[in-house]
Design a protein around this motif. Structure first.
Motif, short mmCIF file in Angstrom:
data_model
loop_
_atom_site.label_atom_id
_atom_site.label_comp_id
_atom_site.label_asym_id
_atom_site.label_seq_id
_atom_site.Cartn_x
_atom_site.Cartn_y
_atom_site.Cartn_z
N LYS A 166 -3.01 6.84 -7.32
CA LYS A 166 -3.14 5.66 -6.71
C LYS A 166 -1.93 4.76 -5.93
CE LYS A 166 -4.64 0.82 -8.07
NZ LYS A 166 -4.80 -0.38 -8.42
N SER A 167 -1.14 4.50 -6.60
CA SER A 167 0.18 4.47 -5.27
C SER A 167 0.04 5.76 -4.16
CB SER A 167 1.52 5.00 -5.59
OG SER A 167 2.58 4.55 -5.16
N ALA A 168 -0.57 6.83 -3.88
CA ALA A 168 -0.29 7.94 -2.88
C ALA A 168 -1.67 7.51 -1.69
CB ALA A 168 0.04 9.25 -3.38
N ALA A 169 -2.61 7.56 -2.78
CA ALA A 169 -3.47 6.94 -1.31
C ALA A 169 -3.64 6.68 -0.38
CB ALA A 169 -4.45 5.45 -2.16
N PRO A 170 -2.95 5.35 0.36
CA PRO A 170 -3.52 5.34 1.67
C PRO A 170 -2.26 7.18 2.51
CG PRO A 170 -2.14 3.93 0.54
CD PRO A 170 -2.13 4.72 -0.51
N PRO A 227 7.89 12.32 -5.12
CA PRO A 227 8.94 11.26 -4.65
C PRO A 227 9.60 10.78 -5.92
CG PRO A 227 6.89 10.65 -5.56
CD PRO A 227 6.21 11.65 -6.25
N SER A 228 11.18 10.70 -5.27
CA SER A 228 11.88 11.07 -5.88
C SER A 228 12.18 8.87 -6.06
CB SER A 228 13.65 10.14 -4.84
OG SER A 228 13.62 10.14 -4.08
N GLY A 229 13.15 8.13 -6.72
CA GLY A 229 13.53 7.00 -7.43
C GLY A 229 13.46 5.99 -6.03
N TRP A 230 14.45 6.70 -4.74
CA TRP A 230 14.32 6.10 -3.98
C TRP A 230 13.31 6.06 -2.91
CZ3 TRP A 230 19.00 9.50 -3.76
CH2 TRP A 230 20.15 9.32 -4.41
N ALA A 231 12.69 6.80 -2.99
CA ALA A 231 11.50 7.61 -2.51
C ALA A 231 9.93 6.75 -2.59
CB ALA A 231 10.72 8.97 -2.02
N LEU A 232 10.34 6.78 -3.94
CA LEU A 232 9.11 5.27 -4.09
C LEU A 232 9.61 3.17 -4.30
CD1 LEU A 232 8.34 6.38 -7.91
CD2 LEU A 232 6.38 6.49 -5.90
N ASP A 233 10.54 3.31 -4.05
CA ASP A 233 11.16 2.29 -4.07
C ASP A 233 10.85 1.93 -2.19
OD1 ASP A 233 11.86 2.00 -7.06
OD2 ASP A 233 14.21 2.14 -6.05
N TYR A 234 11.52 3.08 -1.84
CA TYR A 234 10.76 2.49 0.16
C TYR A 234 9.86 2.60 0.42
CZ TYR A 234 10.63 4.17 5.14
OH TYR A 234 10.41 3.97 5.75
N TRP A 235 8.84 3.36 -0.85
CA TRP A 235 7.16 3.34 -0.77
C TRP A 235 6.62 2.40 -0.67
CZ3 TRP A 235 3.39 5.33 2.40
CH2 TRP A 235 2.02 5.03 1.78
N ARG A 236 7.10 1.94 -2.05
CA ARG A 236 6.36 0.09 -2.07
C ARG A 236 6.67 -0.88 -1.16
NH1 ARG A 236 7.47 1.99 -7.87
NH2 ARG A 236 10.05 1.64 -7.40
N GLY A 237 7.25 -1.23 -0.24
CA GLY A 237 8.08 -1.78 0.44
C GLY A 237 7.16 -1.72 1.99
N ILE A 238 6.97 -0.38 2.20
CA ILE A 238 6.12 -0.02 3.46
C ILE A 238 4.98 0.30 3.48
CG2 ILE A 238 8.57 0.98 4.32
CD1 ILE A 238 6.37 3.70 4.27
N ARG A 239 4.63 0.51 2.15
CA ARG A 239 2.58 0.85 1.62
C ARG A 239 1.32 0.18 2.86
NH1 ARG A 239 -0.26 1.46 -3.82
NH2 ARG A 239 -2.38 2.01 -3.19
N PRO A 285 -3.38 20.36 1.24
CA PRO A 285 -1.77 20.56 -0.09
C PRO A 285 -2.70 19.85 -1.09
CG PRO A 285 -1.71 19.00 1.44
CD PRO A 285 -2.80 19.35 1.84
N ALA A 286 -2.00 20.34 -2.55
CA ALA A 286 -1.72 19.59 -3.98
C ALA A 286 -0.89 18.73 -4.20
CB ALA A 286 -1.70 20.38 -4.96
N PRO A 287 -1.31 17.65 -4.27
CA PRO A 287 -1.26 16.39 -4.15
C PRO A 287 -0.05 16.43 -5.43
CG PRO A 287 -2.61 15.36 -3.62
CD PRO A 287 -3.27 17.16 -4.09
N ALA A 288 1.89 16.10 -4.90
CA ALA A 288 2.31 15.97 -5.85
C ALA A 288 2.68 15.05 -6.60
CB ALA A 288 3.85 17.02 -5.78
N TRP A 289 2.45 13.73 -6.26
CA TRP A 289 3.07 12.81 -7.24
C TRP A 289 2.28 12.07 -7.76
CZ3 TRP A 289 4.33 7.98 -3.32
CH2 TRP A 289 5.07 8.24 -2.45
N LEU A 335 10.24 9.74 3.52
CA LEU A 335 9.83 9.40 2.60
C LEU A 335 10.27 11.23 2.17
CD1 LEU A 335 6.30 8.93 2.30
CD2 LEU A 335 7.73 7.81 0.16
N ILE A 336 10.20 12.09 3.19
CA ILE A 336 10.55 13.50 2.81
C ILE A 336 11.29 13.63 2.41
CG2 ILE A 336 10.86 15.91 4.17
CD1 ILE A 336 7.86 15.00 5.63
N TYR A 337 12.77 12.52 3.48
CA TYR A 337 14.19 12.63 3.37
C TYR A 337 14.48 12.22 2.24
CZ TYR A 337 18.86 10.71 4.41
OH TYR A 337 20.23 10.67 4.21
#
Length: 441
Positions: free
Chosen positions: A292-296, A351-363, A284-288, A431-433
């Protein structure tokens, strides 16, 4: 004109089947939203805002769709309050459409904590455990002349003849017919029907007969004949349709047309089309916006796809469809399909803003787990292949207990999940949710 509320899709314990249902409804041009059991418990079906994401919504949804997945885990996610809220929603006139595990959730259970008790029928066991492992398309005799019956044109003397997909379905226990209408019943396997990892149409009928005589195992699929596949009924002022066929399966014309028809009748909606397009889970084509943030995420997807390719190369898995791999009996193919589909969806979703906040914590934890899982799963699958190769001459060379322990650590229980993959999957699905409210989602 669309209603104020979108269709609600129960997200808990749905995995690839929740993604498939969400994708199908959007592909048909309808507004839909993933909801969790906790939101339903807080009133999401009854016009009560259950979270900050519900702000301003005050009307009940036109339909609750419950995808496949583990029915017991769905019931647990809903909790007592959530199960009561679903029943209240139907009592007030709501509609329920359940596929596979979502159908099983709506049935009556000895332990009321394990289901919704919407339908008086219960879930039946299969004559043999192997019989549960059926997948592909089946020929179906569908009832004609009823509002919820399929709109197909093909007819025989008993009703509409359709080809519908099933993916490892449960089975209805039809204790009585009072209040329950059978909309479709199995007649025979169709072209791509498999029993576990055996393609039935490639095995001559006389071989089935010989196997039954020699080994006492019936693999002919005659255990399906005339068994209910799709049923409907009323609960309070509302209605339910329970289908062990996945009508949302991509590019399944009879199934998709029936799904569109049910959306019209149950929810009062008009789909923009009647065919769910193909689902290509390739690269799939990345939509982020920030690679760099989406690398993991991208690395986890690359590793998971390499794992699937490795399993195919060693004849442990096989490609069933552009979105699905089959697997040899006893291997963790279902869990690998779930993770791959979730990673593809997360990578291709902005990603939404909520998703990005969540991702920063779990990355950091996600990256660590993804690397551990990929290395462990590769070793496990290759050890399974080695054990199979050595079994005729050195049956004890690969310790079975050690393999079982390794599988449990990586993949958990075959039915209940767990292991490293469960934690990875939970992060990806969250993240999807959280991203579903992003612009363009």
């Amino acid at each position: 004109m669309q209603p104020a509320q979108p269709i609600h899709i129960l997200w808990d314990a749905s995995h690839i089947w929740g993604l498939m249902a969400w994708r199908a409804l959007r592909a048909l041009g309808l507004s839909c939203r993933l909801v969790k059991g906790q939101e339903i418990a807080e009133g999401a079906l009854l016009g009560k805002p259950g979270s900050r994401r519900d702000a301003g919504r005050a009307a009940p949804p036109p339909l609750l769709v419950v995808p496949g997945g583990n029915a017991r885990l769905k019931a647990l996610a809903l909790g007592e309050a959530g199960r009561a809220a679903v029943r209240a929603y139907l009592e007030r006139g709501g509609s329920y459409l359940g596929f596979c595990g979502g159908a099983g959730l709506a049935l009556s259970h000895r332990d009321p904590r394990e289901g919704l008790q919407l339908c008086p029928w219960s879930r039946a066991a299969y004559p043999q455990r192997l019989h549960h492992l059926i997948s592909g398309h089946v020929r179906v005799c569908a009832r004609s002349g009823e509002e919820l019956a399929p709109p197909g044109n093909a007819r025989d003397k008993d009703g509409a003849v359709l080809s519908l997909p099933v993916w490892w379905p449960g089975r209805f226990a039809a204790e009585n017919t009072e209040g329950v209408r059978v909309l479709a019943a199995y007649t025979a396997p169709d072209a791509d029907f498999w029993l576990a990892d055996l393609p039935l149409q490639r095995i001559p009928a006389h071989v089935f007969e010989a196997w039954q005589a020699l080994y006492g195992v019936n693999l002919s699929a005659d255990f399906l004949t005339n068994q209910p596949l799709v049923v409907s009924g009323a609960y309070g002022r509302g209605r339910y349709v329970l289908s062990y066929s996945h009508l949302e399966t991509p590019q399944s014309p009879d199934a998709n047309a029936w799904l569109a028809h049910l959306l019209r009748r149950l929810a009062g909606l008009e789909p923009g089309r009647e065919l769910v397009p193909g689902w290509e889970l390739g690269e799939p084509a990345p939509a982020w916006p920030d690679y760099k943030s989406a690398a993991p995420l991208l690395d986890a997807l690359r590793r998971t796809r390499a794992l699937l390719d490795l399993a195919v190369e060693h004849h442990l898995f096989f490609r069933r469809a552009p979105w699905l791999w089959g697997w040899r009996t006893g291997l963790p193919g279902a869990a690998c399909n779930n993770l791959h589909a979730a990673l593809c969806t997360a990578v291709s979703s902005a990603p939404s803003g909520w998703a990005l906040d969540y991702w920063r914590g779990i990355r950091p934890r996600f990256a660590e787990l993804a690397a551990l899982f990929a290395a462990g799963a590769e070793g496990y699958l290759l050890a399974c292949r080695l054990a199979e190769t050595l079994s005729p001459t050195l049956p004890d060379a690969v310790d079975k207990r050690g393999l079982d322990n390794q599988r449990e650590a990586l993949f958990g229980h075959p039915m209940h999940g767990g292991g490293l993959i469960e934690e990875l999957l939970a992060m990806t699905e969250e993240l999807i949710y959280l991203s579903q409210d992003a612009p363009g989602a």
